[in-house]
Design a protein around this motif. Structure first.
Motif, short mmCIF file in Angstrom:
data_model
loop_
_atom_site.label_atom_id
_atom_site.label_comp_id
_atom_site.label_asym_id
_atom_site.label_seq_id
_atom_site.Cartn_x
_atom_site.Cartn_y
_atom_site.Cartn_z
N ALA A 1 2.44 1.60 -3.47
CA ALA A 1 1.42 2.02 -4.44
C ALA A 1 1.08 3.50 -4.26
CB ALA A 1 0.16 1.17 -4.29
N LYS A 2 0.98 3.95 -3.01
CA LYS A 2 0.68 5.35 -2.75
C LYS A 2 1.82 6.25 -3.24
CE LYS A 2 -0.61 8.55 0.96
NZ LYS A 2 -0.88 8.67 2.42
N SER B 1 0.82 -1.21 0.00
CA SER B 1 0.00 0.00 0.00
C SER B 1 0.86 1.26 0.00
CB SER B 1 -0.93 0.01 1.21
OG SER B 1 -1.84 -1.08 1.17
N LEU C 1 -1.69 0.21 -9.64
CA LEU C 1 -0.41 0.47 -8.99
C LEU C 1 -0.24 -0.41 -7.75
CD1 LEU C 1 -0.27 4.37 -9.29
CD2 LEU C 1 1.10 2.70 -10.55
N HIS C 2 -1.35 -0.68 -7.06
CA HIS C 2 -1.28 -1.55 -5.88
C HIS C 2 -0.83 -2.95 -6.29
CE1 HIS C 2 -2.36 -3.30 -1.99
NE2 HIS C 2 -2.92 -4.28 -2.67
N SER D 1 3.94 5.55 -5.65
CA SER D 1 3.91 5.53 -7.12
C SER D 1 2.80 6.43 -7.66
CB SER D 1 3.71 4.10 -7.63
OG SER D 1 4.77 3.27 -7.21
N LEU D 2 1.63 6.39 -7.00
CA LEU D 2 0.52 7.22 -7.44
C LEU D 2 0.85 8.70 -7.30
CD1 LEU D 2 -2.42 7.37 -8.43
CD2 LEU D 2 -3.14 7.30 -6.04
N ASN D 3 1.48 9.07 -6.19
CA ASN D 3 1.87 10.47 -6.00
C ASN D 3 2.89 10.90 -7.05
OD1 ASN D 3 0.22 10.68 -3.75
ND2 ASN D 3 1.84 10.19 -2.30
N SER E 1 -4.32 3.39 -12.64
CA SER E 1 -5.22 3.57 -11.51
C SER E 1 -4.54 3.18 -10.21
CB SER E 1 -6.48 2.72 -11.72
OG SER E 1 -6.15 1.34 -11.67
N LYS E 2 -5.14 3.58 -9.12
CA LYS E 2 -4.60 3.24 -7.80
C LYS E 2 -4.56 1.74 -7.61
CE LYS E 2 -5.24 4.21 -2.88
NZ LYS E 2 -6.06 4.93 -1.87
N GLN F 1 1.01 11.32 -10.42
CA GLN F 1 0.20 12.53 -10.40
C GLN F 1 1.08 13.78 -10.45
OE1 GLN F 1 -2.16 11.96 -6.86
NE2 GLN F 1 -3.77 10.87 -7.96
#
Length: 203
Positions: free
Chosen positions: A102-103, A99, A172-173, A105-107, A168-169, A110
């Motif tokens: 993934a967070k 988690s 990425l997770h 990577s998402l940041n 998507s989140k 974005q």
């Protein structure tokens, strides 16, 4: 917290549990027929642990067998609990780590998307650079001016990146989970293989 050091002692716990499994099957089938209460079962198991091997050999054979069966039943349950604790520990650790990755990577995705999102004349550049349809003359003029602000190749590169839908989140997770595959195989696969899962609720 697990009663064992996850990843250090649990392989040994699994080996001991496997060794006791035949005795546990016998105890599970025989003890109910002997009508041994739960309290007495635990008490007899403690006696098997209290007496020395020499003492057990000098007791009545039936008494010794009963103590050892109770001990095997109790220890098997304890080893099973230890493995469940180890599995829960690793599951929680891997879930938290995947988690977090993934967070992160998402940041990053974005943040990169915000940085590459053009504005002003650059927007015109990127909105028109990839189109193949005829454009009004004034649009071509705006595009030429925009190229003076943002190089043509850079504009095309950014336009291409922006045309790709960001991951998507959830995607990425699962990418993060894939990155932990080796640890999952090393820690969780032996535990799932050793434990028998069942449910009291029929499906």
């Amino acid at each position: 917290m697990p009663r064992i050091s996850a990843g250090v002692r649990w392989p040994r716990e699994r080996e001991k549990r496997t060794l006791l499994e035949p005795l546990h099957r016998i105890a599970k089938a025989l003890l109910p027929k002997l009508d041994v209460s739960q309290q007495n079962l635990l008490y007899y198991a403690s006696l098997a642990n209290f007496y020395t091997v020499h003492d057990l050999r000098h007791l009545k054979s039936e008494q010794t067998y009963l103590y050892l069966l109770c001990y095997a039943w109790q220890r098997y349950r304890q080893f099973t609990d230890n493995l469940v604790d180890a599995m829960a520990f690793h599951m929680k650790q891997l879930e938290d780590e995947s988690s977090a990755v993934a967070k992160q990577s998402l940041n990053a995705v974005q943040g990169q998307h915000r940085q590459e999102k053009p504005a002003g004349s650059g927007a015109c550049c990127c909105s028109m650079s990839m189109t193949r349809s005829p454009m009004p003359r004034h649009s071509a003029t705006v595009r030429q001016r925009a190229y003076k602000i943002m190089p043509k190749e850079l504009c095309k590169t950014r336009d291409k990146r922006m045309s790709v839908k960001p991951a998507s989140k959830l995607a990425l997770h699962w990418q993060a989970v894939d990155g932990l595959a080796e640890r999952i195989r090393r820690h969780l696969r032996p535990l799932y293989a050793a434990l028998d899962f069942s449910s009291v609720t029929p499906r």
